[in-house]
Design a protein around this motif. Structure first.
Motif, PDB file in Angstrom:
ATOM      1  N   VAL A 113       0.856  -1.189   0.000  1.00 53.68           N
ATOM      2  CA  VAL A 113       0.000   0.000   0.000  1.00 53.68           C
ATOM      3  C   VAL A 113       0.894   1.242   0.000  1.00 53.68           C
ATOM      4  N   PRO A 114       0.515   2.311  -0.693  1.00 49.59           N
ATOM      5  CA  PRO A 114       1.315   3.552  -0.639  1.00 49.59           C
ATOM      6  C   PRO A 114       1.606   3.964   0.799  1.00 49.59           C
ATOM      7  N   ARG A 115       2.785   4.520   1.011  1.00 50.82           N
ATOM      8  CA  ARG A 115       3.198   4.934   2.349  1.00 50.82           C
ATOM      9  C   ARG A 115       2.239   5.984   2.910  1.00 50.82           C
ATOM     10  N   LEU A 116       2.186   6.049   4.232  1.00 49.16           N
ATOM     11  CA  LEU A 116       1.287   7.004   4.889  1.00 49.16           C
ATOM     12  C   LEU A 116       1.607   8.431   4.465  1.00 49.16           C
ATOM     13  N   GLU A 117       2.884   8.722   4.224  1.00 48.25           N
ATOM     14  CA  GLU A 117       3.276  10.054   3.751  1.00 48.25           C
ATOM     15  C   GLU A 117       2.581  10.383   2.429  1.00 48.25           C
ATOM     16  N   ILE A 118       2.538   9.399   1.522  1.00 48.18           N
ATOM     17  CA  ILE A 118       1.885   9.604   0.227  1.00 48.18           C
ATOM     18  C   ILE A 118       0.377   9.717   0.405  1.00 48.18           C
ATOM     19  N   ILE A 119      -0.183   8.880   1.280  1.00 46.84           N
ATOM     20  CA  ILE A 119      -1.624   8.930   1.533  1.00 46.84           C
ATOM     21  C   ILE A 119      -2.021  10.309   2.040  1.00 46.84           C
ATOM     22  N   ASN A 120      -1.239  10.846   2.959  1.00 47.64           N
ATOM     23  CA  ASN A 120      -1.551  12.178   3.497  1.00 47.64           C
ATOM     24  C   ASN A 120      -1.406  13.265   2.437  1.00 47.64           C
TER      25      ASN A 120
ATOM     26  N   ALA B  45      -1.994  12.885  -0.675  1.00 49.66           N
ATOM     27  CA  ALA B  45      -3.061  12.716  -1.666  1.00 49.66           C
ATOM     28  C   ALA B  45      -4.438  13.051  -1.130  1.00 49.66           C
ATOM     29  N   ARG B  46      -4.565  13.190   0.171  1.00 52.00           N
ATOM     30  CA  ARG B  46      -5.882  13.494   0.746  1.00 52.00           C
ATOM     31  C   ARG B  46      -6.405  14.816   0.187  1.00 52.00           C
ATOM     32  N   GLN B  47      -7.685  14.865  -0.034  1.00 51.08           N
ATOM     33  CA  GLN B  47      -8.288  16.090  -0.576  1.00 51.08           C
ATOM     34  C   GLN B  47      -8.330  17.196   0.471  1.00 51.08           C
ATOM     35  N   SER B  48      -8.329  16.815   1.740  1.00 52.78           N
ATOM     36  CA  SER B  48      -8.298  17.817   2.795  1.00 52.78           C
ATOM     37  C   SER B  48      -6.857  18.021   3.251  1.00 52.78           C
ATOM     38  N   SER B  49      -6.642  19.027   4.052  1.00 53.76           N
ATOM     39  CA  SER B  49      -5.290  19.308   4.541  1.00 53.76           C
ATOM     40  C   SER B  49      -4.972  18.521   5.811  1.00 53.76           C
ATOM     41  N   ALA B  50      -5.936  17.719   6.273  1.00 55.99           N
ATOM     42  CA  ALA B  50      -5.734  16.964   7.518  1.00 55.99           C
ATOM     43  C   ALA B  50      -4.656  15.907   7.337  1.00 55.99           C
ATOM     44  N   ARG B  51      -3.885  15.699   8.399  1.00 62.81           N
ATOM     45  CA  ARG B  51      -2.873  14.651   8.421  1.00 62.81           C
ATOM     46  C   ARG B  51      -3.278  13.661   9.487  1.00 62.81           C
ATOM     47  N   SER B  52      -3.440  12.407   9.110  1.00 63.03           N
ATOM     48  CA  SER B  52      -3.959  11.432  10.054  1.00 63.03           C
ATOM     49  C   SER B  52      -3.381  10.065   9.748  1.00 63.03           C
ATOM     50  N   SER B  53      -3.279   9.230  10.796  1.00 63.01           N
ATOM     51  CA  SER B  53      -2.860   7.842  10.613  1.00 63.01           C
ATOM     52  C   SER B  53      -4.059   6.946  10.344  1.00 63.01           C
ATOM     53  N   ASP B  54      -5.278   7.502  10.456  1.00 62.49           N
ATOM     54  CA  ASP B  54      -6.487   6.747  10.121  1.00 62.49           C
ATOM     55  C   ASP B  54      -6.676   6.759   8.611  1.00 62.49           C
ATOM     56  N   VAL B  55      -6.734   5.578   8.028  1.00 59.94           N
ATOM     57  CA  VAL B  55      -6.777   5.460   6.563  1.00 59.94           C
ATOM     58  C   VAL B  55      -8.054   4.745   6.157  1.00 59.94           C
ATOM     59  N   SER B  56      -8.719   5.266   5.139  1.00 62.70           N
ATOM     60  CA  SER B  56      -9.924   4.647   4.592  1.00 62.70           C
ATOM     61  C   SER B  56      -9.605   4.039   3.227  1.00 62.70           C
TER      62      SER B  56
ATOM     63  N   ALA C 150     -10.979   4.822   0.472  1.00 64.63           N
ATOM     64  CA  ALA C 150     -10.924   5.942  -0.474  1.00 64.63           C
ATOM     65  C   ALA C 150      -9.566   6.638  -0.426  1.00 64.63           C
ATOM     66  N   ASP C 151      -8.956   6.705   0.751  1.00 66.17           N
ATOM     67  CA  ASP C 151      -7.630   7.303   0.872  1.00 66.17           C
ATOM     68  C   ASP C 151      -6.597   6.512   0.074  1.00 66.17           C
ATOM     69  N   ILE C 152      -6.721   5.181   0.114  1.00 61.41           N
ATOM     70  CA  ILE C 152      -5.792   4.333  -0.643  1.00 61.41           C
ATOM     71  C   ILE C 152      -5.968   4.560  -2.139  1.00 61.41           C
ATOM     72  N   VAL C 153      -7.206   4.671  -2.582  1.00 64.79           N
ATOM     73  CA  VAL C 153      -7.479   4.923  -4.006  1.00 64.79           C
ATOM     74  C   VAL C 153      -6.881   6.259  -4.439  1.00 64.79           C
ATOM     75  N   GLN C 154      -7.042   7.281  -3.620  1.00 65.55           N
ATOM     76  CA  GLN C 154      -6.473   8.593  -3.940  1.00 65.55           C
ATOM     77  C   GLN C 154      -4.947   8.532  -3.994  1.00 65.55           C
ATOM     78  N   ALA C 155      -4.350   7.774  -3.090  1.00 65.57           N
ATOM     79  CA  ALA C 155      -2.895   7.660  -3.076  1.00 65.57           C
ATOM     80  C   ALA C 155      -2.378   6.914  -4.302  1.00 65.57           C
ATOM     81  N   LEU C 156      -3.103   5.907  -4.751  1.00 66.27           N
ATOM     82  CA  LEU C 156      -2.723   5.196  -5.974  1.00 66.27           C
ATOM     83  C   LEU C 156      -2.749   6.144  -7.168  1.00 66.27           C
TER      84      LEU C 156
END
Length: 214
Positions: A61-68, A70-81, A83-89
Motif C-alpha cells: 500500500v502507498p506509504r502514509l506520507e503519500i496517503i496524506n 493525496a488526501r483532498q483535505s489538509s488533515a494529516r492522520s494515521s487513520d486510513v480509509s 478511499a484514501d488508498i485509491v487517492q494515493a494510488l
C-alpha cells in the motif's frame, strides 16, 4: 478452512511459497478485472491495518506520507480509509485503482465471485482492558484463489464448503469464536472495494459472478 501462520519473515516466505505453488488464478480473466499471482503479506497491522489492503493490490500500500499528500483535505492522520488508498494510488499514477462495489454487501457475496481482488473495512470485535469493543478494521480477499487475509499473521485458505452462503457466514463471523470467550470475529462489513486496471473498461456488476469488462 485452513489457517496458515505467517508470523515472522521466514514463516511469511513459506506461506507465500505454499500459496503460489498450490493455488492459481482462473484463466480467461479479461477487461477491467485485476488478478495477481503475487502474495503481499504485511509484517505489521497493529495500528496500521490498512496495510492488509496490499494483499488485494499484490503490492505494498502507498506509504502514509503519500496517503496524506493525496488526501483532498489538509488533515494529516494515521487513520486510513479505502478511499484514501485509491487517492494515493492515483497520486502515484499507479496502473491500479479500486471501485466501490455497492452491489456487494456481505462476505457471502464475495465468496460467490469467480475471480477478482477485493479489500474493504468493517467492524471487528476486540477486548480492550477486559472490555469488549468493536473497532474498524481492514480485510482483503482473493476470489480466484479463495484466500481471506484479515489478520497480519494469518492467511485463511477457503474450501468449497466455506464458499457456500452458510459456510461463508460461519467463516467470517465465528471463525475466531471459542467457548466461554468473547468472539473476536467480525461484526459487520462496512465497505467492499474491487481492484481494477486504471485503463480498463467499466465493470459489469453482478452479485453472482465476478464481473468482466464490458
Amino acid at each position: 478452512a485452513d489457517l496458515l501462520w505467517a508470523n515472522g519473515s521466514q514463516n511469511r516466505e513459506l506461506v507465500i511459497r505454499e500459496v503460489q505453488e498450490t493455488r492459481f488464478q482462473p484463466s480467461g480473466v479479461e477487461g477491467a478485472v485485476y488478478v495477481t499471482e503475487n502474495v503481499e503479506l504485511t509484517s505489521r497491522a497493529l495500528g496500521a491495518c490498512h496495510l492488509i489492503a496490499g494483499f488485494a493490490l499484490g503490492q505494498q500500500v502507498p506509504r502514509l506520507e503519500i496517503i496524506n499528500r493525496a488526501r483532498q483535505s489538509s488533515a494529516r492522520s494515521s487513520d486510513v480509509s479505502p478511499a484514501d488508498i485509491v487517492q494515493a494510488l492515483a497520486y502515484e499514477r499507479s496502473h491500479l485503482t479500486a471501485v466501490k462495489r455497492t452491489d456487494l454487501r456481505f462476505f457471502s457475496h464475495l465468496t460467490q465471485q469467480r475471480c477478482g481482488m477485493f479489500f474493504g473495512t468493517g467492524f471487528i470485535n476486540i477486548v480492550d482492558r477486559s472490555t469488549p469493543k468493536k473497532v474498524s478494521h481492514f480485510w482483503a480477499y482473493d476470489a480466484g484463489r479463495q484466500l481471506l487475509y484479515d489478520r497480519a499473521d494469518h492467511l485463511t485458505l477457503l474450501d468449497d464448503e466455506d464458499t457456500t452462503v452458510e459456510g461463508s457466514k460461519r467463516l467470517f463471523y465465528t471463525r475466531w469464536e471459542e467457548p466461554g470467550q468473547i468472539n473476536l470475529g467480525w461484526s459487520v462489513i462496512r465497505q467492499i472495494w474491487q481492484v481494477v486496471h486504471v485503463d480498463g473498461p467499466p465493470l459489469k456488476r453482478n452479485r453472482g459472478t465476478s464481473p468482466q469488462g464490458s
